[in-house]
Design an enzyme around this catalytic site. Structure first.
Site: not given
Ligand SMILES: Cc1cc2nc3c(=O)[nH]c(=O)nc-3n(C[C@H](O)[C@H](O)[C@H](O)COP(=O)(O)OP(=O)(O)OC[C@H]3O[C@@H](n4cnc5c(N)ncnc54)[C@H](O)[C@@H]3O)c2cc1C
Length: 591
Positions: A435
Site C-alpha cells: 500500500e
Molecule cells: C505480500 C504482498 C502483497 C501485496 N499485495 C498487492 C496487491 O494486492 N496488489 C498490488 O497491486 N500490489 C501488491 N503488493 C505490491 C506492493 O504494493 C509493492 O511491493 C510495494 O508498492 C513496493 O513496490 P516494490 O516492491 O516494487 O518496491 P520498490 O518500489 O522497488 O521499492 C524498494 C525500496 O525503494 C524505496 N523507494 C522506491 N521509490 C522511491 C522513491 N521515489 N523515493 C524514495 N524511496 C523510494 C521504497 O520505499 C523501498 O524501500 C504486494 C506485495 C507483497 C509483498
C-alpha cells in the site's frame, strides 16, 4: 484477543460515536444498534475468524497447475462472512450493503484482522474492489458485479503492481485494446493478494492498465474490471477469461494469503470493462488505496494488540526469578519484574493510542463524507487526508515493534512456534511495505499533504492539537503533560514550515529526513490521543475500587508516554533540521 472495554471506551466515552446517528444518512440507526454490531463483530471474530489463523499457517497455500487451493475452513468462513453482511457493512443497501457508518468498517476490520490477518485480506479486498465499481462503474457493471461481491459470492482484488513498477505506478505497461463495448487486456501483474484461490466461483480483478496509444505517465492510466470467469448477459458464469496464475510467492509471513503472479491475455482472450473515466484510473484507484492505507494501519495496530494480550497472559503465569525488592518469597510471575512491566506498559500505551488515533480518523471520515458541503466538512476531509499516511506508516512500523516486544516478553518461547507471537511478528512486517512503502508515505505527508489546498490538511491537524492543548493546559490531573505536548507541538510546527520550504529549495535534504519527520508527527498525534483519553477518564478514575483502576490506567499510560516518548520526539525534530548532509555526501561505492 481484544479487551472490549478498551474498544468501547474509545467509541462511547472518548468519541461518543452515537452522534454519527444524527447525520442524515444514519437517521434510522442509534447508538444501541452500533453497540450491537461491535459486539457481534467481536463474537464473529472470536468464533469464526480466529481459529483460521492456526489452520492457515499450517496449511499455507497449495498451488497446482495454476490453481490455488485453500483450507476448507477458509471457504466456509468466507461464505459466512459474506452472508452475515460483514463485507458491505458500511455500504449502500441498494447493492446489498447494511448502511452502517463508514467508521464501522474500520471497527469491524480491527476485530477481523486481529483474529486472522491473512484471511481478512480477502473480504477486505473484495469490499474495496466492489466499492470502486459502485463508485465509478456504469449501472450495468454495478448490477452485474457489486451485489455478488458484497454478498461474498465472488471475491475481488486490486491489480496495480508489475515487475518493473512498484512504488512508481506511472510506468504501468499493461495495455487495454478497445474492442466494441469492452477492451482486450494484455499484461502481467505481480504480488496480487488473493489473486487466485478457490474461496469463490469467480474473482473480479480491478486492474490498472493503459489504453493503447494513451499518453505516458499517470494521465494515461485507466481502471478496468476484469473477471477471472466471464459473466454472461443474464448474469450466469461463462468460460475462463484468460487470466492465468503463473506462480504464488513464498513469503516471510501471511502464509495463508496467496500472493499471485497474474498473466492477463496471454492467449489474447482476456476482456475487461472500463470503470470510470479513461485516463483517471489512478485517481479512481486512490479511493481503494486510501482505504487500504488506513486498513494497513489497522492491521499493524490490531496485530500489535493481539500480540500484547498474548504476552500479558504469559507474563502472569510464567514463574521466573526472584522479586528484586524481596516483596515475595520464591519464584515470582515475570509480570512482577519492573523491566517486563516496562515492556507491557509501552505495548499497552502504543496499542491504545494507535487504536484511538485510527478510530478518531474513521469517525471524522463519516463527517467528511456525510456532512452537507461547507467549511466544516472540508475541515474533516483535510484531517482524514493528513492522517492517512501517518496511520499507514506509524501504526505499521510501531505495530511491528510492539509484536517484537511481545516476543521479548516470552523469552525463548516467544521465538518458537509453540506460541503465535513469532507469527504475528512475521505477518506484521508486510504492513510497512505494501500500500505504498512507509518511505513513500513520509514523502506524501511532508510533501503533498503540506502543500495541497494551501497547506489546509496540515493546518487542520495543527488546529485540532492546538485547540486540545489550549483547553487542557491547566487540567488538574494532566495539565503538566499537556503543556509538555504543547511545547513539542510548537517545535513540530516550526519544523513542518521549514520542510515546506525545503521541498522546493533543497529537495535532496528534504527527502533525507521525511521519514523521521513522519515519526515525530505520529508521536505527537499519539500523545494527543492518549492525553485526550486521560482527560475523559479523569472523573471516573477518582472513584474507589477496581472499576476505577481501568480509568486510572488511562491516566498512567498517557503520563508515561508523554514523559518517555516526547523527549525523543524533540530530539527527532532536531535531527530533521540538522544541516549535516552525510546521507547525500556518502559516495555510492563507499557504503
Ligand atoms: C505480500 C504482498 C502483497 C501485496 N499485495 C498487492 C496487491 O494486492 N496488489 C498490488 O497491486 N500490489 C501488491 N503488493 C505490491 C506492493 O504494493 C509493492 O511491493 C510495494 O508498492 C513496493 O513496490 P516494490 O516492491 O516494487 O518496491 P520498490 O518500489 O522497488 O521499492 C524498494 C525500496 O525503494 C524505496 N523507494 C522506491 N521509490 C522511491 C522513491 N521515489 N523515493 C524514495 N524511496 C523510494 C521504497 O520505499 C523501498 O524501500 C504486494 C506485495 C507483497 C509483498
Amino acid at each position: 484477543k481484544v479487551n472490549p472495554k478498551d474498544i468501547f471506551f474509545i467509541l462511547k466515552e472518548q468519541l461518543r460515536y452515537g452522534v454519527l446517528c444524527k447525520l442524515e444518512r444514519y437517521r434510522e440507526l442509534n447508538e444501541k444498534t452500533l453497540d450491537l454490531m461491535v459486539n457481534e463483530a467481536i463474537r464473529f471474530a472470536r468464533e469464526v475468524v480466529d481459529p483460521l489463523n492456526e489452520v492457515g499457517e499450517r496449511w499455507g497455500v497449495k498451488f497446482e497447475n495454476g490453481q490455488v487451493y485453500c483450507p476448507a475452513e477458509f471457504r466456509k468462513a468466507f461464505r459466512q462472512y459474506g452472508e452475515n453482511g460483514w463485507i458491505a457493512a458500511a455500504r449502500d443497501p441498494k447493492y446489498g450493503g447494511q448502511g452502517f457508518p463508514h467508521m464501522m468498517r474500520i471497527v469491524v476490520n480491527d476485530m477481523m484482522y486481529g483474529a486472522c490477518q491473512a484471511f481478512n485480506m480477502a473480504p477486505s479486498l473484495t469490499h474495496g474492489a466492489a466499492h470502486l465499481i459502485e463508485s465509478f462503474g456504469t449501472d450495468a457493471l454495478k448490477e452485474q458485479f457489486v451485489p455478488n461481491m458484497y454478498s461474498g459470492k465472488w471475491a475481488g482484488t486490486m491489480c496495480l503492481t508489475e515487475p518493473d513498477c512498484g512504488s512508481n505506478l506511472a510506468d504501468i505497461t499493461t495495455t487495454a485494446f478497445p474492442e466494441g463495448d469492452h477492451y482486450r487486456i494484455v499484461g502481467n501483474k505481480i504480488f496480487i493478494s488473493w489473486g487466485e484461490h478457490d474461496l469463490t466461483e469467480n474473482i473480479v480483478h480491478l486492474v490498472l492498465a493503459r489504453v493503447d496509444g494513451a499518453p505516458s505517465g499517470v494521465k494515461g492510466i485507466s481502471l478496468f474490471v476484469v473477471p477471472k470467469i466471464r459473466v454472461e448477459a443474464d448474469g450466469s458464469l461463462g468460460g475462463p477469461n484468460d487470466v492465468v496464475c503463473g506462480a504464488v510467492e513464498e513469503k516471510l509471513g501471511l502464509h495463508a494469503s496467496p500472493t499471485a503472479q497474474l498473466h492477463f491475455g496471454g492467449s489474447g482472450k482476456c476482456i475487461g470493462f472500463l470503470c470510470g473515466k479513461a485516463g483517471e484510473g489512478l485517481a479512481h484507484m486512490f479511493q481503494m488505496m486510501n482505504a487500504a492505507r488506513i486498513n494497513t494501519g489497522v492491521s499493524g495496530m490490531t496485530l500489535a494488540g493481539t500480540a500484547y494480550r498474548n504476552a500479558l497472559e504469559y507474563t502472569k503465569t510464567r514463574l521466573q526469578g526472584r522479586d528484586v525488592a524481596g516483596r515475595k518469597k520464591g519464584s515470582v510471575p515475570i509480570i512482577d519484574h519492573p523491566d517486563v512491566r516496562r515492556m507491557l506498559l509501552w505495548m499497552k500505551a502504543m496499542v491504545d493510542g494507535m487504536r484511538s488515533m485510527i478510530y478518531t480518523a474513521a469517525f471524522w471520515s463519516d463527517f467528511a463524507h456525510e456532512m452537507p458541503s461547507g467549511t466544516e466538512r472540508d475541515h474533516y476531509r483535510h484531517l482524514v487526508d493528513f492522517f492517512t499516511p501517518i496511520i499507514k506508516a506509524y501504526c505499521s512500523d510501531m505495530g511491528f515493534r510492539v509484536c517484537e516486544t511481545a516476543v521479548q516478553c516470552l523469552g525463548g518461547y516467544g521465538y518458537c512456534k509453540d506460541y503465535p507471537l513469532e507469527q504475528y511478528l512475521r505477518d506484521a512486517k508486510i504492513m510497512s511495505l505494501y500500500e505504498g512503502t512507509n518511505g513513500i508515505q513520509s514523502m506524501d505527508l511532508m510533501g503533498r499533504k503540506m502543500t495541497i489546498h494551501d497547506g489546509a490538511p496540515f493546518k487542520a491537524f495543527r488546529s485540532e492539537i492546538d485547540r486540545f492543548c489550549e483547553a487542557n493546559r491547566d487540567h488538574e490531573a494532566i495539565g503538566d503533560k499537556v503543556r509538555a505536548l504543547a511545547g513539542v507541538a510548537e517545535r513540530l510546527w516550526e519544523m513542518a514550515e521549514e520542510f515546506r520550504k525545503k521541498m522546493g529549495s533543497d529537495p535532496l535534504q528534504w527527502a533525507s529526513y521525511t521519514y523521521p519527520a513522519l515519526i515525530a508527527f505520529g508521536e505527537v498525534a499519539m500523545a494527543w490521543r492518549l492525553l485526550d483519553m486521560a482527560a475523559v477518564a479523569w472523573p471516573s478514575s477518582k472513584k474507589n475500587g477496581k472499576e476505577a483502576d481501568f480509568y486510572r490506567a488511562k491516566i498512567l499510560q498517557a503520563g508515561w508516554f508523554v514523559d518517555t516518548t516526547l523527549p525523543h520526539t524533540w530530539a527527532t525534530i532536531e535531527v530533521c533540521q540538522r544541516p549535516g548532509r552525510e546521507i547525500l555526501e556518502m559516495p555510492d561505492h563507499a557504503f
